[in-house]
Enzyme design. Structure first.
Site, PDB file in Angstrom:
ATOM      1  N   ALA A 255      13.270  13.663  35.699  1.00 58.18           N
ATOM      2  CA  ALA A 255      13.847  12.487  35.033  1.00 58.18           C
ATOM      3  C   ALA A 255      13.821  12.602  33.510  1.00 58.18           C
ATOM      4  O   ALA A 255      13.960  11.586  32.815  1.00 58.18           O
ATOM      5  CB  ALA A 255      13.116  11.228  35.472  1.00 58.18           C
ATOM      6  N   ALA A 256      13.683  13.811  32.998  1.00 56.14           N
ATOM      7  CA  ALA A 256      13.603  13.971  31.540  1.00 56.14           C
ATOM      8  C   ALA A 256      14.874  13.462  30.851  1.00 56.14           C
ATOM      9  O   ALA A 256      14.810  12.694  29.884  1.00 56.14           O
ATOM     10  CB  ALA A 256      13.363  15.430  31.192  1.00 56.14           C
ATOM     11  N   GLY A 257      16.032  13.893  31.333  1.00 59.41           N
ATOM     12  CA  GLY A 257      17.289  13.463  30.728  1.00 59.41           C
ATOM     13  C   GLY A 257      17.514  11.977  30.873  1.00 59.41           C
ATOM     14  O   GLY A 257      18.045  11.320  29.962  1.00 59.41           O
ATOM     15  N   ASP A 258      17.128  11.417  32.007  1.00 56.75           N
ATOM     16  CA  ASP A 258      17.300   9.984  32.218  1.00 56.75           C
ATOM     17  C   ASP A 258      16.412   9.180  31.282  1.00 56.75           C
ATOM     18  O   ASP A 258      16.823   8.152  30.738  1.00 56.75           O
ATOM     19  CB  ASP A 258      16.993   9.626  33.674  1.00 56.75           C
ATOM     20  CG  ASP A 258      17.945  10.307  34.650  1.00 56.75           C
ATOM     21  OD1 ASP A 258      19.103  10.555  34.259  1.00 56.75           O
ATOM     22  OD2 ASP A 258      17.528  10.598  35.779  1.00 56.75           O
TER      23      ASP A 258
END
Length: 308
Positions: A255-258
């Protein structure tokens, strides 16, 4: 009160952990298995809700099944304070799901079954127009039907709502859709799908950004993993350059990009300058990658001091 609107997917994630990711035709025994709440839209809504200040409100539009997974996710979102009045449930389709393989180097491979996410129609988006009227900014991705994405962007433009498109998963988009986007946030793979430019360094990132500017997008932010994010703006006082990331040891990048995108919208909604908002997003994402899980790993605002 500032009103933030997120539209997108919601999935139940089935996560398996490996020393290294399986190759084509290879069977490996998983080091662990767990069930998480995920989906790019839901992850980004959770990130907004946990990172915003008290003066902001987050609304989420998505489509779910009428099943245990949907009930559990909505209960969790309510605890984060997300407004769910526009969530629609269908009794003849399952809530979306994803199979996520996480390797020992924190890289991942993901397969998604859209399920109810495919029912998020342009018609339903139109029926939610009152939410756009009162929202200050919209964050949306590409895990729901493209016609609903375009309908949402059109309504946002109609009601002078700032638009942020996270163009994931990677896809080629037409100029008509891109012209409705104020800020676009692809990673290297997504930037290549959009422009045909293979992003390998800052010079190629600048070429990809130029192609997106020519399609009508005024702000391009290409996320570069641990390096940080390349920002390219047009207009007076435009900036082009890298906003460096934070040095952490990642354990799970799901979920880094989110987290980055949710934090970016929060930062901008609070009046941060673009560079400061990206730094805020980099910092938030850096914490997320040090934790296991998608929504479970997204930090709260009070935790941002943990990374320097």
């Amino acid at each position: 009160m500032t009103k933030l609107l997120v539209i997108g997917s919601a999935n139940i994630d089935h996560v398996m952990e490996f020393d290294c990711l399986p190759k084509a035709g290879e069977t490996l025994m998983s080091e662990g298995y767990r069930i998480e709440h995920g989906g790019k839209g839901a992850n980004q809504a959770v990130a907004c809700a946990r990172l915003k200040g008290d003066e902001a409100e987050v609304s989420f539009i998505c489509a779910l099944g009428c099943d245990d997974a949907a009930a559990a996710m909505m209960n969790s979102w309510r605890l984060d304070g997300i407004a769910l009045e526009q969530v629609k449930q269908f009794d003849n389709v399952a809530t979306g799901s994803a199979m996520i393989f996480v390797g020992g180097n924190a890289e991942n491979s993901i397969g998604v079954a859209s399920g109810a996410n495919s029912r998020l129609s342009a018609q339903w988006i139109g029926e939610c127009e009152s939410v756009f009227e009162s929202s200050d900014s919209l964050l949306i991705q590409l895990e729901t039907p493209l016609e609903s994405v375009k309908a949402a962007l059109q309504l946002a433009r109609k009601h002078k709502c700032k638009t942020i498109l996270n163009p994931a998963p990677a896809a080629r988009l037409d100029a008509g859709l891109l012209s409705l986007v104020d800020i676009i946030t692809p990673n290297e793979t997504e930037a290549e799908a959009l422009t045909g430019v293979r992003v390998t360094d800052l010079e190629s990132a600048e070429r990809a950004a130029a192609a997106l500017h020519s399609a009508g997008v005024s702000v391009v932010i290409i996320t570069l993993g641990a390096q940080g994010a390349f920002l390219s703006e047009v207009g007076d006082h435009a900036f082009k350059g890298l906003i460096k990331g934070y040095d952490v040891t990642p354990v799970d990048t799901v979920a880094a990009g989110d987290t980055f995108n949710g934090a970016l919208m929060v930062g901008l909604s609070e009046g941060m300058e673009m560079i400061k908002a990206i730094d805020f997003a980099n910092q938030s994402a850096a914490i997320a990658v040090t934790r296991h899980g998608a929504q479970r790993g997204i930090p709260k605002r009070s935790e941002l001091s943990e990374v320097k």
